[in-house]
Structures are given as structure tokens and as C-alpha cells.
Design a protein around this motif. Structure first.
Motif, short mmCIF file in Angstrom:
data_model
loop_
_atom_site.label_atom_id
_atom_site.label_comp_id
_atom_site.label_asym_id
_atom_site.label_seq_id
_atom_site.Cartn_x
_atom_site.Cartn_y
_atom_site.Cartn_z
N ILE A 218 4.52 13.60 -3.21
CA ILE A 218 4.20 11.75 -3.54
C ILE A 218 5.00 11.32 -4.16
O ILE A 218 5.50 11.77 -4.78
CB ILE A 218 3.05 12.08 -4.45
CG1 ILE A 218 1.50 12.14 -4.02
CG2 ILE A 218 2.69 10.04 -4.79
CD1 ILE A 218 0.28 12.06 -5.03
N PHE B 7 3.62 12.04 0.77
CA PHE B 7 3.54 11.47 1.06
C PHE B 7 3.93 9.98 0.38
O PHE B 7 3.93 9.72 -0.39
CB PHE B 7 2.13 11.89 0.30
CG PHE B 7 1.01 12.46 0.87
CD1 PHE B 7 -0.31 12.47 1.69
CD2 PHE B 7 1.31 14.28 0.68
CE1 PHE B 7 -0.78 13.15 2.26
CE2 PHE B 7 0.42 15.14 1.19
CZ PHE B 7 -0.86 14.24 2.44
N ILE C 135 1.70 5.80 2.86
CA ILE C 135 0.73 5.63 1.69
C ILE C 135 0.91 4.24 1.31
O ILE C 135 2.18 3.90 0.42
CB ILE C 135 0.13 7.08 1.48
CG1 ILE C 135 1.50 6.64 0.17
CG2 ILE C 135 -0.38 7.52 1.75
CD1 ILE C 135 0.65 8.28 -1.19
N LEU D 89 -5.65 8.72 0.48
CA LEU D 89 -4.57 9.37 -0.12
C LEU D 89 -5.08 11.29 -0.16
O LEU D 89 -4.52 12.49 0.86
CB LEU D 89 -3.54 9.78 -1.01
CG LEU D 89 -3.11 10.27 -1.84
CD1 LEU D 89 -1.62 10.85 -0.79
CD2 LEU D 89 -2.44 9.93 -3.55
N GLU E 264 -6.17 12.48 3.31
CA GLU E 264 -5.00 13.13 3.85
C GLU E 264 -4.82 14.78 3.99
O GLU E 264 -4.38 14.92 4.63
CB GLU E 264 -4.04 11.60 4.09
CG GLU E 264 -4.27 10.57 5.16
CD GLU E 264 -4.45 11.83 6.68
OE1 GLU E 264 -3.81 12.35 7.02
OE2 GLU E 264 -5.61 10.40 7.31
#
Length: 297
Positions: free
Chosen positions: A20, A44, A62, A70, A73
Motif C-alpha cells: 500500500i 496499491f 485505491i 482494497l 482486490e
């Protein structure tokens, strides 16, 4: 609301790593390290924070607040482990775009926003664990981003500067459990600034302004920026970081150098950091937390 059982300790070998991504150079540094180790990654990136360079990698954009999207996915791509890395500012409530999963989590989310950064991030980590993912530290994936102990460039701290470092570390021992910042500036055994919501760069800019208006009367090349994790901090999240921009801010603030906790502070481009410090006449010194501060030059 509990989303699913917590994950087992062992994660399936070869599963892609979810990263992320906030802003800055760290997400790609971690991704590159994972790829060199033979690990597949899926990025992400968070809209409004991550840059377009992430699009060179497998990725899914995202929005903050769409936790259900999130996690769906990440599952669809087979991810079981997740790293959170990069710069993200605490969002305003009106900027959060909710999906149904996040809507059901709202009571916990509002409690999460009431507190310091460590409280916020630890609560967020719990959401991922309860959704069936294992949160890992960026430095576990990319250990080379951790800065080591000792003098890291051509310049080392003086005895007086080591005394300032020791004082700063003692102060952070006290403030860390209160979830107050990860850094401060000490000059001549006097704490002149503590990092709070503004972050390191703006704290250093404040020091430069105080020098310019005469509120700080110390000579140039006096004082030390000290950075270390908070006592009791979850080190999988938000380790303090340094970069070339930090060195530039230290030089503009008229400080002598930077002290950091070895193994507790990260740099995406450590060689560039040291080159910039040497060029600016600024020392960078890693304090071994098990040994304390050594005597200087």
C-alpha cells in the motif's frame, strides 16, 4: 465488526506481496527489494498521495475509505502479506470515500481517528489482521533501508554534540509513550524544537526561521536533529525516515548534524543521503540502542 479469522502464522510461499503506497521514494524501494529477492508484488497506490511512477508496476489505484474494495482486490490477486509504506496525511472526514465495508467499520474508524499517529496506525493494522492478512514491516522486506550504527559520512559528532544526542534520546524516551513525534532538535543541552503534526521538514524550517528572527542566538553549525522510533511503537508501521531533503533542511537550519537510532530509521537512498551530508558539512551518526552514545572526536 470482525471480518474473518486472523491469518495463520505461516503465509503460503510465493504469494504476491501487497504494498500500500503513499507518497515518496520508499514504496518503490521496497518493491525493488522484494523483486530482487524473487517476490512478486502488487502495488496499491493511494490516490492523492502516490505518484504516477507506480504505474510501471502491477497496480490497483485505491481511495482512502474504501477498505472493502482494497481487501477484495488483494484477495483476488492472491496477496496474504501487506506492507504499508510512504507519506500519507491524516485525512479529513469529508475527504474519505466510504464503501459498505468501511461504513460498517465506522464506529471503530472514528475511535481510530481520536488519538495520535501510533494509535491510528496500530488500529489500522488490526483491521488488516482481522480481515485475514499479515502485516509486515517494510524493513523486513527491504532490510537495506535501515540505517546502521556509527559515523556514516566523512564528518562525525563532537563530544558536545554527543552530549546533545544523549539528552535528546532521554527526552524521546519520555515523550514516545505519549505518542508525541519521533524527533527533536537539541542545541547546547537545550531542547529547542519537538516534532509534532507538522513533521520533520516544517520543524526544521521553524528552526531556520527562529535563527533568522534572532530567537535562536546560537552560532551556525550548532545543534543536532535526533530521530528515533517512539518507545513501544509497532515497528511494522511508520518508522522514522531520512532523505536528502532532511539533510538540506538541517543545513538551512544551521544545525551540525543528524543522529538516528541504528536499525530504527530508514532511508530509501542512503548513499545519496550521505553524499548530500558530506557536501553540506553535516554529520550523520547512528546510535546503537544497545550501547548508547559513544564518546566523540
Amino acid at each position: 465488526m470482525r471480518l474473518s479469522p486472523k491469518p495463520p502464522e505461516a503465509v503460503a510461499s510465493g504469494a504476491p506481496l501487497a504494498i500500500i503506497c503513499g507518497g515518496g521514494a520508499f514504496p518503490l524501494a521496497v518493491a525493488e527489494s522484494a523483486r530482487r529477492a524473487g517476490r512478486e508484488v502488487v502495488l496499491f497506490p493511494i490516490r492523492g498521495f502516490a505518484g504516477p511512477e507506480v504505474e510501471a508496476w502491477p497496480h490497483v489505484w485505491i481511495h482512502i475509505g474504501r477498505f472493502g474494495h482494497l481487501t477484495a482486490e488483494m484477495r483476488r490477486r492472491g496477496c496474504r502479506e501487506v506492507v504499508m509504506i510512504g507519506n500519507v496525511l491524516r485525512p479529513r472526514v469529508r475527504d474519505i470515500r466510504l464503501d459498505w465495508t468501511t461504513f460498517w467499520l465506522l464506529p471503530a474508524a472514528f475511535r481510530m481517528l481520536r488519538g495520535g499517529d501510533d494509535h491510528l496506525l496500530t488500529s489500522l493494522a488490526r483491521f488488516f489482521e482481522e480481515a485475514g492478512f499479515r502485516l509486515v514491516g517494510a524493513h523486513d522486506v527491504a532490510p537495506e533501508i535501515l540505517l546502521p550504527a556509527g559515523q556514516l559520512g566523512r564528518i562525525g559528532p563532537s563530544v558536545e554534540e554527543l552530549e546533545d544526542i544523549a539528552l535528546g534520546c532521554r527526552v524521546l524516551d519520555v515523550t514516545g509513550p505519549l505518542d508525541i513525534g519521533q524527533g527533536l532538535v537539541v542545541m547546547n543541552k537545550h531542547v529547542v524544537a519537538m516534532e509534532a503534526a507538522e513533521g520533520t521538514d516544517l520543524m526544521l524550517a521553524r528552526i531556520a526561521e527562529l535563527r533568522a528572527n534572532g530567537r535562536i542566538k546560537m552560532p551556525a553549525r550548532c545543534g543536532v536533529l535526533i530521530k528515533r522510533p517512539k518507545v513501544g511503537q509497532d515497528r511494522r508501521l511508520d518508522l522514522p525516515s531520512l532523505g536528502v531533503r532532511t539533510v538540506e533542511g538541517v543545513a538551512r537550519a544551521g544545525l551540525a548534524g543528524i543522529a538516528l537510532e541504528a536499525g530504527g530509521v530508514i532511508a530509501a537512498e542512503s548513499e545519496a543521503l550521505i553524499r548530500a551530508a558530506d557536501a553540506a558539512g553535516v554529520f550523520v551518526y547512528g546510535v546503537d540502542p544497545s550501547a548508547g552514545v559513544e564518546s566523540g572526536r
